[in-house]
Design a protein around this motif. Structure first.
Motif, PDB file in Angstrom:
ATOM      1  N   GLY A 130      -1.914  -7.928  -9.541  1.00 40.49           N
ATOM      2  CA  GLY A 130      -3.031  -7.060  -9.257  1.00 40.49           C
ATOM      3  C   GLY A 130      -2.913  -5.668  -8.926  1.00 40.49           C
ATOM      4  O   GLY A 130      -1.896  -5.359  -8.008  1.00 40.49           O
ATOM      5  N   ARG A 131      -3.720  -4.755  -9.219  1.00 43.50           N
ATOM      6  CA  ARG A 131      -3.799  -3.381  -8.672  1.00 43.50           C
ATOM      7  C   ARG A 131      -4.996  -2.884  -8.276  1.00 43.50           C
ATOM      8  O   ARG A 131      -6.073  -3.276  -9.190  1.00 43.50           O
ATOM      9  CB  ARG A 131      -3.124  -2.478 -10.024  1.00 43.50           C
ATOM     10  CG  ARG A 131      -1.568  -2.751 -10.472  1.00 43.50           C
ATOM     11  CD  ARG A 131      -1.327  -1.778 -11.653  1.00 43.50           C
ATOM     12  NE  ARG A 131      -0.003  -2.151 -11.982  1.00 43.50           N
ATOM     13  CZ  ARG A 131       0.773  -1.128 -12.296  1.00 43.50           C
ATOM     14  NH1 ARG A 131       0.672   0.081 -12.094  1.00 43.50           N
ATOM     15  NH2 ARG A 131       2.083  -1.748 -12.779  1.00 43.50           N
ATOM     16  N   VAL A 132      -4.891  -2.053  -7.404  1.00 41.67           N
ATOM     17  CA  VAL A 132      -6.086  -1.445  -6.792  1.00 41.67           C
ATOM     18  C   VAL A 132      -5.952   0.077  -6.699  1.00 41.67           C
ATOM     19  O   VAL A 132      -5.157   0.412  -5.907  1.00 41.67           O
ATOM     20  CB  VAL A 132      -6.511  -2.293  -5.400  1.00 41.67           C
ATOM     21  CG1 VAL A 132      -7.857  -1.311  -4.821  1.00 41.67           C
ATOM     22  CG2 VAL A 132      -6.768  -3.489  -5.421  1.00 41.67           C
TER      23      VAL A 132
ATOM     24  N   GLU B 142     -10.162  -4.364   0.188  1.00 38.58           N
ATOM     25  CA  GLU B 142     -10.001  -3.885  -1.050  1.00 38.58           C
ATOM     26  C   GLU B 142      -9.552  -4.535  -1.734  1.00 38.58           C
ATOM     27  O   GLU B 142      -9.578  -4.340  -3.192  1.00 38.58           O
ATOM     28  CB  GLU B 142      -9.124  -2.483  -0.627  1.00 38.58           C
ATOM     29  CG  GLU B 142      -9.928  -1.605   0.237  1.00 38.58           C
ATOM     30  CD  GLU B 142     -11.341  -0.844  -0.587  1.00 38.58           C
ATOM     31  OE1 GLU B 142     -11.513  -1.135  -1.913  1.00 38.58           O
ATOM     32  OE2 GLU B 142     -12.136  -0.341   0.090  1.00 38.58           O
ATOM     33  N   LEU B 143      -8.556  -5.369  -1.647  1.00 44.65           N
ATOM     34  CA  LEU B 143      -7.810  -6.357  -2.536  1.00 44.65           C
ATOM     35  C   LEU B 143      -8.506  -7.350  -2.816  1.00 44.65           C
ATOM     36  O   LEU B 143      -8.005  -8.032  -3.952  1.00 44.65           O
ATOM     37  CB  LEU B 143      -6.491  -6.857  -1.703  1.00 44.65           C
ATOM     38  CG  LEU B 143      -5.209  -5.948  -1.373  1.00 44.65           C
ATOM     39  CD1 LEU B 143      -4.136  -6.574  -0.454  1.00 44.65           C
ATOM     40  CD2 LEU B 143      -4.681  -5.230  -2.753  1.00 44.65           C
ATOM     41  N   ARG B 144      -9.559  -7.879  -2.178  1.00 44.15           N
ATOM     42  CA  ARG B 144     -10.351  -9.143  -2.643  1.00 44.15           C
ATOM     43  C   ARG B 144     -10.568  -9.207  -4.058  1.00 44.15           C
ATOM     44  O   ARG B 144     -10.414 -10.463  -4.406  1.00 44.15           O
ATOM     45  CB  ARG B 144     -11.474  -9.385  -1.486  1.00 44.15           C
ATOM     46  CG  ARG B 144     -12.333 -10.520  -2.065  1.00 44.15           C
ATOM     47  CD  ARG B 144     -11.366 -12.010  -1.840  1.00 44.15           C
ATOM     48  NE  ARG B 144     -10.926 -11.963  -0.653  1.00 44.15           N
ATOM     49  CZ  ARG B 144     -10.059 -12.767  -0.232  1.00 44.15           C
ATOM     50  NH1 ARG B 144      -9.373 -13.529  -1.103  1.00 44.15           N
ATOM     51  NH2 ARG B 144      -9.483 -12.961   1.002  1.00 44.15           N
ATOM     52  N   PRO B 145     -11.385  -8.429  -4.703  1.00 45.01           N
ATOM     53  CA  PRO B 145     -11.424  -8.663  -6.179  1.00 45.01           C
ATOM     54  C   PRO B 145     -10.339  -8.647  -6.977  1.00 45.01           C
ATOM     55  O   PRO B 145     -10.096  -9.799  -7.957  1.00 45.01           O
ATOM     56  CB  PRO B 145     -12.153  -7.408  -6.499  1.00 45.01           C
ATOM     57  CG  PRO B 145     -12.644  -6.638  -5.412  1.00 45.01           C
ATOM     58  CD  PRO B 145     -11.749  -7.005  -4.254  1.00 45.01           C
ATOM     59  N   ALA B 146      -9.133  -8.282  -6.565  1.00 42.93           N
ATOM     60  CA  ALA B 146      -7.628  -8.422  -7.145  1.00 42.93           C
ATOM     61  C   ALA B 146      -7.281 -10.009  -7.010  1.00 42.93           C
ATOM     62  O   ALA B 146      -6.786 -10.525  -7.921  1.00 42.93           O
ATOM     63  CB  ALA B 146      -6.625  -7.394  -6.993  1.00 42.93           C
TER      64      ALA B 146
ATOM     65  N   TYR C   6       0.819  -7.775  -5.016  1.00 37.67           N
ATOM     66  CA  TYR C   6      -0.441  -6.870  -5.427  1.00 37.67           C
ATOM     67  C   TYR C   6      -0.156  -5.420  -4.881  1.00 37.67           C
ATOM     68  O   TYR C   6       0.554  -5.302  -3.811  1.00 37.67           O
ATOM     69  CB  TYR C   6      -1.916  -7.368  -4.802  1.00 37.67           C
ATOM     70  CG  TYR C   6      -2.012  -8.725  -5.184  1.00 37.67           C
ATOM     71  CD1 TYR C   6      -3.060  -8.779  -6.384  1.00 37.67           C
ATOM     72  CD2 TYR C   6      -1.512  -9.892  -4.717  1.00 37.67           C
ATOM     73  CE1 TYR C   6      -3.487  -9.776  -6.795  1.00 37.67           C
ATOM     74  CE2 TYR C   6      -1.935 -11.183  -5.725  1.00 37.67           C
ATOM     75  CZ  TYR C   6      -2.736 -11.170  -6.209  1.00 37.67           C
ATOM     76  OH  TYR C   6      -3.263 -12.259  -7.084  1.00 37.67           O
TER      77      TYR C   6
ATOM     78  N   MET D 294      -1.665  -1.241  -4.059  1.00 39.06           N
ATOM     79  CA  MET D 294      -2.903  -0.399  -3.816  1.00 39.06           C
ATOM     80  C   MET D 294      -2.358   0.839  -3.524  1.00 39.06           C
ATOM     81  O   MET D 294      -1.504   1.060  -2.716  1.00 39.06           O
ATOM     82  CB  MET D 294      -3.560  -1.005  -2.610  1.00 39.06           C
ATOM     83  CG  MET D 294      -5.052  -0.228  -2.495  1.00 39.06           C
ATOM     84  SD  MET D 294      -6.139  -0.989  -1.364  1.00 39.06           S
ATOM     85  CE  MET D 294      -5.386  -0.620   0.381  1.00 39.06           C
TER      86      MET D 294
ATOM     87  N   THR E 185       0.824  -1.248   0.041  1.00 38.52           N
ATOM     88  CA  THR E 185      -0.009   0.153   0.013  1.00 38.52           C
ATOM     89  C   THR E 185       1.068   1.098  -0.073  1.00 38.52           C
ATOM     90  O   THR E 185       1.940   1.327   0.890  1.00 38.52           O
ATOM     91  CB  THR E 185      -0.971  -0.061   1.361  1.00 38.52           C
ATOM     92  OG1 THR E 185      -0.052  -0.121   2.405  1.00 38.52           O
ATOM     93  CG2 THR E 185      -1.979  -0.953   1.167  1.00 38.52           C
TER      94      THR E 185
ATOM     95  N   LYS F 107      -6.859   2.795  -5.271  1.00 42.27           N
ATOM     96  CA  LYS F 107      -7.640   3.376  -4.019  1.00 42.27           C
ATOM     97  C   LYS F 107      -6.654   3.806  -2.909  1.00 42.27           C
ATOM     98  O   LYS F 107      -5.519   3.444  -2.519  1.00 42.27           O
ATOM     99  CB  LYS F 107      -8.055   2.100  -3.220  1.00 42.27           C
ATOM    100  CG  LYS F 107      -8.879   2.116  -1.982  1.00 42.27           C
ATOM    101  CD  LYS F 107     -10.458   2.580  -2.487  1.00 42.27           C
ATOM    102  CE  LYS F 107     -11.167   2.802  -0.976  1.00 42.27           C
ATOM    103  NZ  LYS F 107     -12.540   3.346  -1.312  1.00 42.27           N
TER     104      LYS F 107
END
Length: 371
Positions: free
Chosen positions: A234-236, A252-256, A211, A213, A135, A238
């Motif tokens: 994966g990227r978020v 927040e990371l769950r979808p990625a 990942y 964020m 993060t 946010k």
């Protein structure tokens, strides 16, 4: 310790040759009552067996046996039943001890050798699917250690990082006409270069899916100043406050994470389909074991809870009646699946755990071969 602490460097250290004997003790444990009431008793009995074997071994002096016994007693006192998972591994020499609680079962055994037994640690780490999450904001970067079991802040490799605080400079603002944009400011760029440098070093020493964020400008700047996040799983986009709680990070990371898992599953299916078409497919424990020993495996897929006991006969694996133990036959391997996983990883293969029964037609384990 937990399996996420098992870095490549620590694994090399555990496998290093030591003065005989290096003692490895493994046993299954239970997460909940009433079954976990038996665990302390089984541990005491297994420690007693280990001490008996040390005292009966002509290669072990009385002083060494006493020193290892003291380390085992200290290890047993450190075991926290509230943190019990599916197995316990205790490693001890005359000078040290380590306690590992694993989310994967292991057989009850005591091994005396010139190095520690690591197969159960390696298999448990692979099954936990560890990943890194970063993060990042303009003034801080936090590293998170993630597994199937959750996520937590990890203080390692120089993380967490905080940007140096610069005092206001009115003369500089007058020269440029205004306060510069946060993500074009040279101090912020330098901070992100440091983040990239630390992250590249971490991924080199302990490679995992990554990942990231942060706000879109932050992610863009990381791409601009370095290389570490360009291949992120994966990227978020946010905002990521420094005090973001673990539950919120995971949410927040769950979808990625879910998308990463879907991509991994699709890639595994593609590689197995290609292997079948190219006649480079192996199915079943004996076939996969042989291919792993020959160094021909590029990918091993194994069901989550697949464990079996076999007898090694003429370099092949034969099933044995339930309840058969190594005490009855030294060729018996109770943790052959963990042994195979460790050997496959040592040979540079990928190991992926899949849902139970998804490989039922292939004997619960399958492989794509290099040749």
């Amino acid at each position: 310790m937990d399996t996420d602490a098992l870095t490549a460097g620590l694994l090399r250290e555990l496998r290093a040759t030591r003065p005989y004997p290096a003692l490895s003790l493994t046993m299954p444990t239970h997460r909940t009552a009433p079954d976990n009431a038996q665990d302390p008793v089984r541990l005491r009995n297994l420690v007693a067996e280990a001490v008996h074997r040390l005292e009966a071994d002509p290669q072990v002096s009385r002083e060494t046996a006493a020193a290892i016994r003291a380390e085992l007693d200290r290890a047993a006192d450190e075991v926290d039943p509230r943190r019990a998972l599916d197995s316990l591994v205790v490693l001890a020499t005359a000078d040290e001890h380590q306690v590992w609680q694993l989310p994967r079962t292991a057989p009850e055994r005591v091994v005396l050798s010139d190095s520690y037994l690591t197969r159960n640690l390696v298999a448990a780490k692979a099954q936990a699917r560890p990943y890194w999450a970063l993060t990042v904001a303009a003034d801080h970067a936090t590293l998170w250690n993630g597994t199937d079991g959750g996520i937590e802040v990890r203080e390692t490799g120089g993380f967490p990082l905080t940007a140096p605080k610069e005092p206001p400079n009115p003369q500089r603002e007058e020269r440029i006409g205004d306060t510069p944009s946060t993500f074009t400011d040279e101090d912020t760029r330098n901070f992100f270069r440091t983040v990239d440098e630390k992250l590249r070093a971490l991924l080199a020493s302990d490679p995992r899916p990554l990942y990231v964020m942060g706000l879109a400008p932050a992610l863009s700047l990381l791409d601009d100043v370095g290389e570490s996040v360009k291949a992120a799983a994966g990227r978020v986009a946010k905002g990521a406050p420094a005090d973001l709680p673990p539950a919120e990070v995971l949410r927040e990371l769950r979808p990625a994470l879910d998308e990463g898992a879907r991509q991994t599953t699709a890639e595994v299916e593609r590689r197995l389909d290609n292997a079948r078409s190219a006649h480079t497919f192996a199915g079943g424990l004996d076939e996969v074991w042989t291919a792993v020993r020959e160094g021909r495996v590029g990918l091993v897929t194994v069901e989550e809870h697949y464990q079996t006991t076999v007898r090694v006969t003429d370099e092949h694996l034969d099933p044995v009646p339930e309840g058969t133990t190594p005490a009855e036959d030294p060729q018996i391997r109770e943790d052959i699946v963990d042994e195979l996983i460790e050997a496959a990883l040592d040979g540079g293969a990928d190991v992926v755990f899949v849902a139970d029964d998804s490989l039922a037609e292939h004997g619960r384990i399958a492989a794509a071969l290099r040749f």
